[in-house]
Design an enzyme around this catalytic site. Structure first.
Site, PDB file in Angstrom:
ATOM      1  N   SER A   1       0.835  -1.200   0.000  1.00 33.78           N
ATOM      2  CA  SER A   1       0.000   0.000   0.000  1.00 33.78           C
ATOM      3  C   SER A   1       0.872   1.252   0.000  1.00 33.78           C
ATOM      4  O   SER A   1       2.059   1.194   0.308  1.00 33.78           O
ATOM      5  CB  SER A   1      -0.864   0.007   1.254  1.00 33.78           C
ATOM      6  OG  SER A   1      -0.022  -0.006   2.374  1.00 33.78           O
TER       7      SER A   1
ATOM      8  N   GLY B   1      -2.938  -0.279  -4.261  1.00 36.98           N
ATOM      9  CA  GLY B   1      -1.789   0.197  -3.494  1.00 36.98           C
ATOM     10  C   GLY B   1      -1.193   1.505  -3.955  1.00 36.98           C
ATOM     11  O   GLY B   1      -0.171   1.934  -3.418  1.00 36.98           O
TER      12      GLY B   1
ATOM     13  N   PRO C   1      -7.570  -0.330  -6.853  1.00 40.40           N
ATOM     14  CA  PRO C   1      -7.207   0.806  -6.002  1.00 40.40           C
ATOM     15  C   PRO C   1      -8.330   1.206  -5.046  1.00 40.40           C
ATOM     16  O   PRO C   1      -9.510   1.155  -5.414  1.00 40.40           O
ATOM     17  CB  PRO C   1      -6.963   1.920  -7.026  1.00 40.40           C
ATOM     18  CG  PRO C   1      -7.838   1.555  -8.186  1.00 40.40           C
ATOM     19  CD  PRO C   1      -7.929   0.064  -8.212  1.00 40.40           C
ATOM     20  N   GLY C   2      -7.965   1.578  -3.846  1.00 38.27           N
ATOM     21  CA  GLY C   2      -8.949   2.095  -2.888  1.00 38.27           C
ATOM     22  C   GLY C   2      -8.555   3.504  -2.469  1.00 38.27           C
ATOM     23  O   GLY C   2      -9.187   4.502  -2.802  1.00 38.27           O
ATOM     24  N   ARG C   3      -7.410   3.565  -1.757  1.00 36.26           N
ATOM     25  CA  ARG C   3      -6.916   4.830  -1.206  1.00 36.26           C
ATOM     26  C   ARG C   3      -6.770   5.920  -2.262  1.00 36.26           C
ATOM     27  O   ARG C   3      -7.126   7.078  -2.025  1.00 36.26           O
ATOM     28  CB  ARG C   3      -5.546   4.525  -0.587  1.00 36.26           C
ATOM     29  CG  ARG C   3      -4.819   5.660   0.052  1.00 36.26           C
ATOM     30  CD  ARG C   3      -3.365   5.250   0.332  1.00 36.26           C
ATOM     31  NE  ARG C   3      -3.260   3.880   0.809  1.00 36.26           N
ATOM     32  CZ  ARG C   3      -3.148   3.537   2.090  1.00 36.26           C
ATOM     33  NH1 ARG C   3      -3.100   4.464   3.012  1.00 36.26           N
ATOM     34  NH2 ARG C   3      -3.061   2.264   2.421  1.00 36.26           N
TER      35      ARG C   3
ATOM     36  N   TYR D   1      -0.145   2.582  12.405  1.00 38.29           N
ATOM     37  CA  TYR D   1       1.011   2.549  11.495  1.00 38.29           C
ATOM     38  C   TYR D   1       1.955   3.731  11.677  1.00 38.29           C
ATOM     39  O   TYR D   1       2.824   3.932  10.831  1.00 38.29           O
ATOM     40  CB  TYR D   1       0.559   2.602  10.017  1.00 38.29           C
ATOM     41  CG  TYR D   1      -0.634   1.815   9.617  1.00 38.29           C
ATOM     42  CD1 TYR D   1      -0.640   0.427   9.727  1.00 38.29           C
ATOM     43  CD2 TYR D   1      -1.756   2.439   9.077  1.00 38.29           C
ATOM     44  CE1 TYR D   1      -1.740  -0.305   9.318  1.00 38.29           C
ATOM     45  CE2 TYR D   1      -2.858   1.708   8.662  1.00 38.29           C
ATOM     46  CZ  TYR D   1      -2.841   0.336   8.783  1.00 38.29           C
ATOM     47  OH  TYR D   1      -3.917  -0.392   8.373  1.00 38.29           O
TER      48      TYR D   1
ATOM     49  N   CYS E   1      -8.501   7.538  26.263  1.00 39.59           N
ATOM     50  CA  CYS E   1      -7.610   7.244  27.388  1.00 39.59           C
ATOM     51  C   CYS E   1      -6.446   6.394  26.902  1.00 39.59           C
ATOM     52  O   CYS E   1      -6.367   5.191  27.196  1.00 39.59           O
ATOM     53  CB  CYS E   1      -8.377   6.527  28.489  1.00 39.59           C
ATOM     54  SG  CYS E   1      -9.504   7.642  29.285  1.00 39.59           S
ATOM     55  N   GLU E   2      -5.584   6.989  26.153  1.00 43.79           N
ATOM     56  CA  GLU E   2      -4.479   6.268  25.524  1.00 43.79           C
ATOM     57  C   GLU E   2      -3.470   7.323  25.107  1.00 43.79           C
ATOM     58  O   GLU E   2      -3.821   8.239  24.356  1.00 43.79           O
ATOM     59  CB  GLU E   2      -5.036   5.554  24.275  1.00 43.79           C
ATOM     60  CG  GLU E   2      -4.177   4.530  23.653  1.00 43.79           C
ATOM     61  CD  GLU E   2      -4.261   3.195  24.376  1.00 43.79           C
ATOM     62  OE1 GLU E   2      -3.186   2.628  24.594  1.00 43.79           O
ATOM     63  OE2 GLU E   2      -5.375   2.748  24.723  1.00 43.79           O
TER      64      GLU E   2
END
Ligand SMILES: Cc1ncc(COP(=O)(O)O)c(C=O)c1O
Length: 485
Positions: free
Chosen positions: A234, A270, A313-315, A368, A395-396
């Site tokens: 990707s 990708g 393709p997606g993104r 990521y 809370c992280e």
């Protein structure tokens, strides 16, 4: 002004922290004369007033134009070498009924990878013959439904699936077209690709097993072998990884042709996009030309016909079309100590700007380490740019939306901020962590905003809890109890 030593190397101190650099923002994003960011002609404050925040905003014009560009670029290049190219929109990037319809209207097929995604595509009225089903662990029910409704192709991911798809096809009296997903050993991300003999991953089968798989598929009269499929990764900027992968797949294609027809080759998705100004994705026309050239050259070398090509393709279709609108809640100047040039500690301020969403609506930074950028959306400001980190409300401590960018230093509680390029893998990866309701999605175009997925309410959050729905008083109250933020 120089960049803050706390800023990553790629982030330049901006001449203007109000600008909307074109590769990162959707094509219709612009400042109104009053200084607001408008997308699809709808200003940020109007969006917030009507739909609340956080809010996913999808620029219909941008998404459709990118779908057309990819379709046309590959069609043109494929025609040049005497073949065709089919584009599947990868629904995993973002799928709703409305978006599936846009893609179908623009002539794209749809790639789904679960029964749920298949249900959305079918609900959108997409012709099942233009749907492809993926997945390394499709359930029997998913395979059965896909075959029953007549999906155009199922991508087989393991030996067990050859039998499962054949059984379903026999049960429904159909001949099901299938591809076999293989690992070319090429794994690509951004500018680099890694080419190995084998990949240690859950998807697909080894390339040297392709002949055995083709033979297994061909042994079933209920299956029609379309060819191989491979997805190398990707956010890829160049064509080299695709070219290397195609060369390996076509070697296998030449062997497979000895056993029967192999009409197609699917090279996956990708293609990369710009999340920040540091990203320089290859223009799609260039990418299409280079990939198709590589395929044609390899086919000529092997003395085989150029197969019909397919891509997923997606993104690169939906990523830049999306932006997330948040409201700023709290702001904190955090003193950070870093070693100075001569080693002595340097005390610097990092401005933490907290917004009303976070890792539940955009998991990519936490998952990521993905970078994003940010702009104040409800006004422009001449204040000196300050380095900020946009944090969510979870809370992280890893709940960060934008690791580093510059905003005008007078950013204040109540400001609206837009984070661009959130169209892909944000809504589709959204969760209810900390019981935050998932945001609404609105489509914007030509000065109008339309709700395409409503915001989750407090009732939605509680409704699946058995103790809640077992309480007749609560159930009778009918809810919703209001917007869940
Ligand atoms: C098999 C397959 N096809 C297509 C895609 C879409 O990739 P992208 O959105 O990066 O184009 C993916 C993404 O993970 C995938 O796994």
């Amino acid at each position: 002004m120089t960049s803050s030593p706390l800023a990553p190397a790629w982030l330049q101190h901006p001449a203007d922290a109000n600008d909307l650099p074109e590769p990162v923002w959707s094509r219709t994003a612009a400042r109104t004369p009053e200084g607001q960011i408008a997308i699809g002609g709808v200003p940020a404050s109007a969006l917030a007033a009507e739909f609340g925040t956080p809010l996913y905003v999808v620029d219909e014009t941008d998404a459709r134009s990118r779908a057309r560009e990819i379709r046309d670029a590959f069609a043109t290049e494929a025609a040049r070498v005497g073949t065709t190219a089919k584009i599947y929109y990868a629904g995993k990037a973002f799928l709703s009924i409305e978006v599936a319809r846009w893609m179908a209207e623009e002539g794209l097929s749809i790639d789904v990878c679960s029964g749920g995604e298949l249900a959305v595509a079918l609900a959108a009225g997409v012709d099942p013959a233009r749907i492809g089903l993926h997945g390394n662990n499709k359930s029997l029910a998913e395979i059965d439904r896909a075959v029953a409704v007549g999906v155009g192709v199922i991508v087989i991911d393991s030996a067990i699936e050859v039998e499962r798809v054949a059984e379903a096809a026999a049960r429904h009296g159909r001949v099901q077209a299938v591809r076999v997903r293989v690992n070319s050993g090429v794994h690509a991300h951004t500018h680099d690709f890694l080419a190995t003999a084998h990949e240690d991953q859950k998807f697909g089968v080894r390339l040297d097993q392709a002949e055995a798989f083709a033979a297994a598929v061909r042994s079933h009269p209920e299956l029609r072998f379309l060819g191989l499929h491979c997805h190398i990764g990707s956010q890829i900027f160049g064509a080299d990884g695709f070219a290397e992968s195609a060369a390996r797949l076509l070697e296998a294609q030449a062997l497979l042709l000895a056993g029967g027809e192999v009409p197609e080759l699917n090279l996956g998705g990708g293609f990369g996009i710009a999340y920040t100004t540091a990203d320089d994705p290859t223009p799609i026309a260039e990418l299409a030309a280079a990939i198709v050239d590589a395929v044609a050259a390899e086919c000529a070398r092997l003395g085989i016909a150029v197969p019909a090509l397919a891509f997923e393709p997606g993104r690169s279709i939906i990523g830049t079309a999306g932006a997330t609108l948040y409201e700023v809640g709290t702001i904190k100047d955090v003193l950070v100590s870093v070693p100075g040039e001569t080693g002595e500690p340097l005390e610097l301020v990092r401005k933490y700007v907290s917004v009303d969403g976070g890792m539940s609506d955009n998991a990519r930074p936490a998952l990521y380490g993905a970078d994003y950028s940010v702009r104040i959306a409800n006004r422009v400001s001449a204040a000196d740019p300050a380095l900020v980190r946009v944090a969510g409300k979870h809370c992280e401590s890893g709940d960060i939306v934008v690791q580093a960018d510059y905003l005008p230093g007078d950013v204040e509680p109540g400001d609206l901020v837009f984070v661009p390029a959130t169209g892909a893998y944000c809504w589709s990866l959204a969760s209810n962590y900390n019981y935050l309701g998932r945001p609404a999605v609105v489509a914007v175009s030509d000065g109008r905003a339309r709700l395409i997925v409503r915001r989750e309410t407090e009732h939605d959050l509680l409704a699946r809890d058995a103790a809640y729905s077992a309480d007749p008083a609560r159930a009778a109250a009918g809810e919703p109890l209001g917007a869940a933020r």
